[in-house]
Scaffold this motif. Structure first.
Motif, PDB file in Angstrom:
ATOM      1  N   LYS A  72      51.833  36.595  43.243  1.00 13.00           N
ATOM      2  CA  LYS A  72      51.000  37.222  42.218  1.00 13.00           C
ATOM      3  C   LYS A  72      51.734  37.293  40.882  1.00 13.00           C
ATOM      4  CE  LYS A  72      48.800  41.512  40.925  1.00 13.00           C
ATOM      5  NZ  LYS A  72      48.421  42.878  41.285  1.00 13.00           N
ATOM      6  N   ARG A  75      52.143  33.875  39.265  1.00 10.08           N
ATOM      7  CA  ARG A  75      50.907  33.252  38.774  1.00 10.08           C
ATOM      8  C   ARG A  75      50.422  33.853  37.451  1.00 10.08           C
ATOM      9  NH1 ARG A  75      49.714  33.119  44.383  1.00 10.08           N
ATOM     10  NH2 ARG A  75      48.425  34.972  44.206  1.00 10.08           N
ATOM     11  N   LYS A  76      50.984  35.029  37.080  1.00  8.70           N
ATOM     12  CA  LYS A  76      50.649  35.582  35.764  1.00  8.70           C
ATOM     13  C   LYS A  76      51.016  34.614  34.655  1.00  8.70           C
ATOM     14  CE  LYS A  76      51.046  40.487  36.703  1.00  8.70           C
ATOM     15  NZ  LYS A  76      51.870  41.673  36.630  1.00  8.70           N
ATOM     16  N   GLU A  95      31.171  32.507  29.975  1.00  4.84           N
ATOM     17  CA  GLU A  95      31.315  33.525  31.021  1.00  4.84           C
ATOM     18  C   GLU A  95      32.477  33.190  31.953  1.00  4.84           C
ATOM     19  OE1 GLU A  95      26.688  35.039  31.545  1.00  4.84           O
ATOM     20  OE2 GLU A  95      27.342  33.235  32.573  1.00  4.84           O
ATOM     21  N   VAL A  96      32.598  31.902  32.297  1.00  5.69           N
ATOM     22  CA  VAL A  96      33.706  31.489  33.154  1.00  5.69           C
ATOM     23  C   VAL A  96      35.043  31.771  32.462  1.00  5.69           C
ATOM     24  CG1 VAL A  96      34.891  29.506  34.166  1.00  5.69           C
ATOM     25  CG2 VAL A  96      32.439  29.735  34.440  1.00  5.69           C
ATOM     26  N   TYR A  99      35.714  35.421  32.377  1.00  6.62           N
ATOM     27  CA  TYR A  99      36.065  35.847  33.733  1.00  6.62           C
ATOM     28  C   TYR A  99      37.523  35.477  34.014  1.00  6.62           C
ATOM     29  CZ  TYR A  99      35.653  36.269  38.853  1.00  6.62           C
ATOM     30  OH  TYR A  99      35.824  36.613  40.168  1.00  6.62           O
ATOM     31  N   SER A 100      37.875  34.249  33.631  1.00  4.04           N
ATOM     32  CA  SER A 100      39.252  33.802  33.815  1.00  4.04           C
ATOM     33  C   SER A 100      40.218  34.709  33.054  1.00  4.04           C
ATOM     34  CB  SER A 100      39.387  32.353  33.344  1.00  4.04           C
ATOM     35  OG  SER A 100      40.728  31.966  33.391  1.00  4.04           O
ATOM     36  N   SER A 102      39.872  37.707  32.232  1.00  4.05           N
ATOM     37  CA  SER A 102      39.900  39.087  32.725  1.00  4.05           C
ATOM     38  C   SER A 102      40.999  39.306  33.773  1.00  4.05           C
ATOM     39  CB  SER A 102      38.543  39.465  33.318  1.00  4.05           C
ATOM     40  OG  SER A 102      38.322  38.804  34.547  1.00  4.05           O
ATOM     41  N   PHE A 103      41.583  38.230  34.275  1.00  2.52           N
ATOM     42  CA  PHE A 103      42.634  38.376  35.277  1.00  2.52           C
ATOM     43  C   PHE A 103      44.017  38.571  34.650  1.00  2.52           C
ATOM     44  CE2 PHE A 103      39.328  36.354  37.748  1.00  2.52           C
ATOM     45  CZ  PHE A 103      39.420  36.989  38.966  1.00  2.52           C
ATOM     46  N   TYR A 104      44.107  38.392  33.339  1.00  2.00           N
ATOM     47  CA  TYR A 104      45.422  38.461  32.689  1.00  2.00           C
ATOM     48  C   TYR A 104      45.458  39.610  31.697  1.00  2.00           C
ATOM     49  CZ  TYR A 104      45.486  33.761  34.599  1.00  2.00           C
ATOM     50  OH  TYR A 104      45.410  32.698  35.445  1.00  2.00           O
ATOM     51  N   GLN A 142      40.622  26.955  30.374  1.00  2.00           N
ATOM     52  CA  GLN A 142      40.998  28.111  31.203  1.00  2.00           C
ATOM     53  C   GLN A 142      42.468  28.042  31.595  1.00  2.00           C
ATOM     54  OE1 GLN A 142      41.874  28.330  34.617  1.00  2.00           O
ATOM     55  NE2 GLN A 142      41.628  26.151  35.030  1.00  2.00           N
TER      56      GLN A 142
ATOM     57  N   ASN B   2      36.733  43.145  38.102  1.00  2.00           N
ATOM     58  CA  ASN B   2      35.974  41.973  37.643  1.00  2.00           C
ATOM     59  C   ASN B   2      35.319  41.242  38.815  1.00  2.00           C
ATOM     60  OD1 ASN B   2      38.457  41.288  38.601  1.00  2.00           O
ATOM     61  ND2 ASN B   2      39.115  40.136  36.805  1.00  2.00           N
ATOM     62  N   PHE B 106      40.443  27.869  41.685  1.00  2.00           N
ATOM     63  CA  PHE B 106      40.387  28.625  40.435  1.00  2.00           C
ATOM     64  C   PHE B 106      40.741  30.087  40.695  1.00  2.00           C
ATOM     65  CE2 PHE B 106      37.825  31.563  37.870  1.00  2.00           C
ATOM     66  CZ  PHE B 106      38.315  31.272  36.603  1.00  2.00           C
ATOM     67  N   ARG B 110      44.716  32.633  40.103  1.00  2.00           N
ATOM     68  CA  ARG B 110      44.898  33.767  39.168  1.00  2.00           C
ATOM     69  C   ARG B 110      45.982  34.675  39.748  1.00  2.00           C
ATOM     70  NH1 ARG B 110      42.598  31.141  35.471  1.00  2.00           N
ATOM     71  NH2 ARG B 110      42.634  29.571  37.074  1.00  2.00           N
ATOM     72  N   PRO B 111      46.523  35.576  38.941  1.00  2.00           N
ATOM     73  CA  PRO B 111      47.505  36.516  39.496  1.00  2.00           C
ATOM     74  C   PRO B 111      46.840  37.601  40.344  1.00  2.00           C
ATOM     75  CG  PRO B 111      47.219  36.857  37.137  1.00  2.00           C
ATOM     76  CD  PRO B 111      46.395  35.682  37.493  1.00  2.00           C
ATOM     77  N   VAL B 112      46.356  37.225  41.495  1.00  2.00           N
ATOM     78  CA  VAL B 112      45.776  38.199  42.430  1.00  2.00           C
ATOM     79  C   VAL B 112      46.317  37.906  43.816  1.00  2.00           C
ATOM     80  CG1 VAL B 112      43.587  38.736  41.283  1.00  2.00           C
ATOM     81  CG2 VAL B 112      43.751  36.681  42.687  1.00  2.00           C
TER      82      VAL B 112
END
Lengths: 294, 265
Positions: A72, A75-76, A95-96, A99-100, A102-104, A142, B2, B106, B110-112
Motif C-alpha cells: 500500500k 503504491r502511493k 469521473e474515472v 475517482y483515481s 481520490s485514492f491519493y 490516470q 470513495n 486499475f 491504487r494505494p489500498v
C-alpha cells in the motif's frame, strides 16, 4: 540507489510457467526498458511488483521496501498503466480520473486538465464510447496524475498514432527530468531505444540479458534482403559477420554485424534489382544474437 | 469512502428494480388473499382436500391461511427467497466484478490494501440489503393493513424482518465468500444460484419427510419458521446466533481468501 530490485522472482500459475528466476534492478532516475515478445512474462513481472499477483518464490523491493509487505505504502508513489486498459465503462472520463485521484493525498487537480489537453483527450465522453487509443490516453493521464516517483508502463503505445506517441514520450521525458523513475515494457525494440538507456530482455519467462542500449547498438545486426538480376553464388557472402544466410532464387537474405562497407564491396559489379537494409525484429535478435552468445 | 459511494451509485438502479419486484410480489400475494376472503369459501376445508405433499411444497403445511397473518406467513417463503437471491448475488458480484470488468488492475494498483476494497464493498452490500429489507417491511405492513382493517401487524412483521435481515446478511456473506474464492463472477453467481436452489429444495424435502429432519440445520431456509414469526411474534435466538456465527466465518473466509488471490487481468 535502486528504485526497483527484483531477486529470483518466480511465478507459476499451477503448472504453467509465468516467470522463472527473474532478477534485475532499476536505478533511481533512469528510464529502464523491459522488452520481450508477447507472453514472455513482462506483465507477470510487473503485476507481481504491484502485488496484483503473488510470486511463487523470490522477492522484489521498490523504494527499498518489500513489494508485498509494504504494498500500500509503495503504491502511493507508483503510477501504473496496465497493458489492457479497461475502466468503468459507464463512467465519464472525468469521473474515472477523479475517482483515481481520490485514492491519493494532495493531488493537483489542475493536472487533469493539462495532461488531457496535451494528450488531446475529451473529458466528457463516456469510457464506453472511446476508441482503444483514447482509452490508452485515459490510462496515461490516470497514471501520471498524482506525480508518481515510479512510473510503470506496460505496453503503453498500442493504439496511439505516431503523433500521440511522440507527445506521450515527451510527457514521460518531462516526468523523468522531474525525477521520476520509469519502467517501460514493450515488445517493440525501436520504441524502447528512443527512451531507454538500459534494457532487460525477457524470453520464455526468463531474463536473457540486461544490457546497456549503447553497447547493444555497437554489435547491432542489420537485416539484408538483396534481389539480384541473376542467380548469384551465396558463397560470395560467406564472410565473417554474416549469419542465417538463405537464398530464394535470385534473392539473398542474411543478418550482418560489422563494417557495412564490407557488404557494399561484395556488391561491386553485380546488378541489383532491389535492396533492403532493415532493423531486425526483436525475435530475430533473440534468435541470432543472444542464443548464439549464451 | 470513495469505493463505498461508487458501489452505492453503481447498484442503486438494480436495487430499485429488485425492490419493485418485491413490492409487486407482496402486492400480488396479498391480492390473492383478498380473492379468497371475498369468495366466502372456507379455504381451510378446501385445502384439506389437497394432498399434503402439494401443500408442503407451497409452504402451506399446517397454517390457517384464512387469517391474513397465516396467509402472509405462507407467502413469506417467497419474499425470503427473493431477498436471499438478491443478497447472495450482490455479494458474489460485488467482490468479483472488478476482475470481470477488467478494472482490477486499475483499482488494486491504487494505494489500498485488499481488505480496504472489500470492506466498503460489503458495507455497500449491507446498505443495499437493509434498504431491500425496509421496502419489504413497508410493503408488508401496507398490504396486510389493507386486508386487516388497517392493522398492519407492525410488531410481528418487524420481528419477521429482523429474521429476514439475519438471513440476508448470511447470504451476502455466502455470496462474497464465493466471489472471493471462485475463478470468475459467472462461476460464483452460478454456484450461488445452485446453493440457493439446493437449500430451498432441501427445506421442502425436510417438510415432506420426517426422516430428513436432521438435515434442516443445513438449510438456512429452515432456521426461521414464518408461522412462529408472524403469528406468535417469536424469534428463535438460537437461529439468529448460529446464522450470525456462520456469517462471521464466511466473511472471515472471504477476506482471507481474497487477500491471497491472484487477480486476473
Amino acid at each position: 540507489m535502486n528504485v526497483i530490485e527484483i531477486n529470483q522472482l518466480t511465478k507459476y500459475y499451477g503448472k504453467h510457467r509465468g516467470i522463472e528466476n527473474v532478477s534485475f534492478s532499476v536505478e533511481k532516475g533512469e528510464i529502464f526498458g523491459f522488452i520481450g515478445p508477447n507472453g514472455a512474462g513482462k506483465s507477470t513481472t510487473i503485476r507481481a511488483l504491484l502485488s496484483l499477483i503473488y510470486p511463487t518464490s523470490g522477492t522484489a523491493t521498490i523504494f527499498g521496501k518489500d513489494c508485498i509487505k509494504y504494498g500500500k505504502e509503495i503504491r502511493k508513489d507508483i503510477g501504473y498503466l496496465p497493458s489492457e486498459v479497461f475502466y468503468y465503462e459507464n463512467m465519464k472520463v472525468i469521473e474515472v480520473l477523479k475517482y483515481s485521484a481520490s485514492f491519493y493525498d494532495d493531488v493537483d487537480m489542475s493536472r487533469i486538465q493539462t495532461l488531457s489537453q496535451t494528450m488531446d483527450l475529451d473529458l466528457n465522453k463516456r469510457i464506453d464510447d472511446l476508441s482503444y487509443g483514447n482509452k490508452k490516453k485515459v490510462g496515461i493521464v490516470q497514471g501520471l496524475l498524482h506525480e508518481p516517483k515510479l512510473i510503470i508502463l506496460d505496453e503503453p503505445t498500442g493504439g496511439l498514432d505516431p503523433l500521440m506517441q511522440q507527445k506521450f514520450f515527451d510527457l514521460i521525458r518531462i516526468e523523468n527530468e522531474k525525477g521520476a523513475t520509469v519502467l517501460f515494457s514493450s515488445h517493440i525494440l525501436t520504441e524502447v531505444q528512443k527512451l531507454c538507456r538500459r534494457v532487460a530482455i525477457i524470453k520464455d519467462g526468463s531474463i536473457v540479458k540486461v544490457e546497456n542500449l549503447q553497447d547493444m547498438r555497437q554489435h547491432n545486426y542489420k537485416k539484408f534482403t538483396i534481389e539480384f538480376e541473376n542467380v548469384v553464388d551465396p558463397a560470395a557472402f560467406g564472410f565473417e559477420g554474416i549469419t542465417s544466410l538463405t537464398q530464394e532464387e535470385t534473392t539473398l537474405h542474411f543478418l550482418y554485424k560489422g563494417d557495412i562497407n564490407k557488404v557494399i564491396n561484395r556488391l561491386q559489379g553485380k546488378v541489383l534489382r532491389n535492396m533492403l537494409v532493415e532493423e531486425p525484429t526483436l525475435e530475430e535478435i533473440f534468435m541470432h544474437y543472444y542464443q548464439k552468445e549464451n | 469512502m470513495n469505493i463505498f459511494f461508487k458501489e452505492l451509485k453503481a447498484n442503486y438502479k438494480s436495487l430499485l428494480i429488485w425492490s419493485c419486484a418485491q413490492v409487486f410480489i407482496i402486492f400480488a400475494g396479498m391480492m390473492k388473499y383478498k380473492g379468497f376472503a371475498d369468495s366466502g369459501v372456507d379455504i381451510n376445508s378446501l385445502f384439506a382436500g389437497f394432498p399434503k405433499e402439494l401443500l408442503v411444497v407451497f409452504g402451506m403445511g399446517s397454517t390457517d391461511i384464512s387469517q391474513v397473518a397465516g396467509f402472509y406467513s405462507v407467502f413469506f417463503l417467497y419474499f425470503m427467497l427473493l431477498a436471499a437471491v438478491h443478497a447472495v448475488m450482490f455479494g458474489a458480484v460485488v467482490v468479483s466484478k472488478e476482475e470481470r470488468d477488467h478494472s482490477a488492475d486499475f483499482l488494486f494498483s491504487r494505494p489500498v490494501k485488499r481488505h480496504e476494497v472489500i470492506t466498503p464493498k460489503l458495507l455497500a452490500g449491507v446498505v443495499n440489503i437493509l434498504f431491500f429489507n425496509l421496502v419489504t417491511f413497508g410493503a408488508s405492513v401496507f398490504f396486510i393493513g389493507l386486508y386487516n382493517n388497517g392493522d398492519g401487524l407492525v410488531d410481528k412483521v418487524a420481528i419477521t424482518m429482523v429474521a429476514l435481515f439475519v438471513l440476508q446478511l448470511f447470504f451476502l456473506a455466502l455470496g462474497a465468500m464465493l466471489g472471493a474464492s471462485l475463478k470468475t463472477t459467472k462461476i460464483a453467481t452460478s454456484a450461488a444460484a445452485g446453493i440457493i436452489l439446493g437449500t430451498f429444495f432441501l427445506s421442502v424435502a425436510v417438510d415432506l419427510n420426517a426422516n430428513f429432519d436432521i438435515l434442516k440445520y443445513l438449510t438456512p431456509f429452515k432456521y426461521f419458521n414464518a408461522k412462529m414469526l408472524v403469528i406468535d411474534g417469536t424469534l428463535s435466538l438460537n437461529s439468529v446466533g448460529i446464522l450470525l456465527v456462520v456469517t462471521f466465518i464466511l466473511t472471515t473466509l472471504c477476506y482471507l481468501i481474497f487477500n491471497k488471490r491472484d487477480l486476473s487481468t
